[in-house]
Write an enzyme that holds these catalytic residues in place. Sequence first.
Site, PDB file in Angstrom:
ATOM      1  N   GLU A  40     -20.854 -12.630 -12.743  1.00 43.54           N
ATOM      2  CA  GLU A  40     -22.081 -13.099 -13.379  1.00 43.54           C
ATOM      3  C   GLU A  40     -21.926 -14.527 -13.890  1.00 43.54           C
ATOM      4  O   GLU A  40     -22.822 -15.366 -13.729  1.00 43.54           O
ATOM      5  CB  GLU A  40     -22.462 -12.169 -14.542  1.00 43.54           C
ATOM      6  CG  GLU A  40     -22.710 -10.737 -14.127  1.00 43.54           C
ATOM      7  CD  GLU A  40     -21.486  -9.852 -14.240  1.00 43.54           C
ATOM      8  OE1 GLU A  40     -21.631  -8.705 -14.684  1.00 43.54           O
ATOM      9  OE2 GLU A  40     -20.376 -10.315 -13.898  1.00 43.54           O
ATOM     10  N   GLY A 286       5.024   5.901   9.205  1.00 43.22           N
ATOM     11  CA  GLY A 286       4.964   6.684  10.406  1.00 43.22           C
ATOM     12  C   GLY A 286       4.642   8.153  10.250  1.00 43.22           C
ATOM     13  O   GLY A 286       4.161   8.607   9.218  1.00 43.22           O
ATOM     14  N   SER A 292       3.806  14.165   5.290  1.00 41.20           N
ATOM     15  CA  SER A 292       4.101  14.437   3.882  1.00 41.20           C
ATOM     16  C   SER A 292       2.939  14.016   2.980  1.00 41.20           C
ATOM     17  O   SER A 292       2.584  14.728   2.031  1.00 41.20           O
ATOM     18  CB  SER A 292       5.379  13.710   3.456  1.00 41.20           C
ATOM     19  OG  SER A 292       6.502  14.182   4.176  1.00 41.20           O
TER      20      SER A 292
END
Length: 354
Positions: A40, A286, A292
């Site tokens: 702003e 990867g 996981s």
Amino acid sequence: MASKGLGKTAPNPAVGAVIVRDGEIIATGYHKKAGSAHAEVNAISNLKGKTTPRDIIYVTLEPCNHHGKTPPCTKAILDSGIRNVVVGMRDPNPNVRGGGVEYLREKGVNVRTGVLEKECMELLESFAKFINRGRPFITAKSALTLDGFTATSTGHSMWVTGEEARRYVHRLRSQVDAVMVGIGTVIADNPLLTSRLMRKYNRSPHRIVLDTHLRISPDARLLNDDADVQNYIITGEKVDPERIKRVERGNTSVIRCRVKDNHIDLAALMDILSKKNITSVLFEGGACLMGSMIRERLIDKFMIFKALKILGAGDGIPMATGKGPICMNDTLNLERTKIRKIGSDILITGYPVY
């Protein structure tokens, strides 16, 4: 305007502001980095001449009404003489939500909220999660053949997708605080993980490598380039200090992390990243780490590129490895999905339903 600040403002949100008079834009501004003027204030500073009662300021996020590193934006709006404010979304911070809007209304300003709210919320999703849950927003990116492989059996992956899709990924990197990969990706591809765009506002993210046993070579490209970023190598608690000394340098920190099941404890990692004020992470693999992350429900958004190619064998490298569900009813579903074509490839974006 707000998108220009993506990846540059952490831990603050990326916010844009536009001042309109009689249907024409007369000034714009955006938040450029933490500690600097807010959107702003920048828009008002760029305004030539005095304001009129007809002027409207449009802002992505509710104007702040508290003192931080900069004065409150509500004061800047009031001092400017602008009396019409359109807000995209309320501040997601429960401690300040509504304060800016209500204060402006008390001072006689016409305030409208919720305009393009859905789009603003998506733009600021990383900030919203970080401010409410204290953890970075994780976007998982993967590039696959039509039959679901990221690379051949030898690990060769250059290139699954076309040039336009790869250029799009560089743009994504420029809009996040950090990019993250596992050590297997570093060893296989020796990537730079930078954003290489021919643009004035191009920037590269910080780089995070999960390396439980500190296998990264001191000669790895990402440790030796001239990118103005910080490298965080996340390793286990029992790594030999001498190996750490061989890797650490001016822009590279080796951080010890708790280990679980012989791998980096991912929940502990999220806490480490949040303390570094990393609000958004582009996770690029990867396969083992991807599995996981999915199983531990740490991924907030998926961006999966599908190339119009077929490996035609069962020995390629998949997007994720590890133990999966035995019933199709237990697979991970995506919601709020979008599908678009980028060059010759297809990009599917969606949010997991945990």
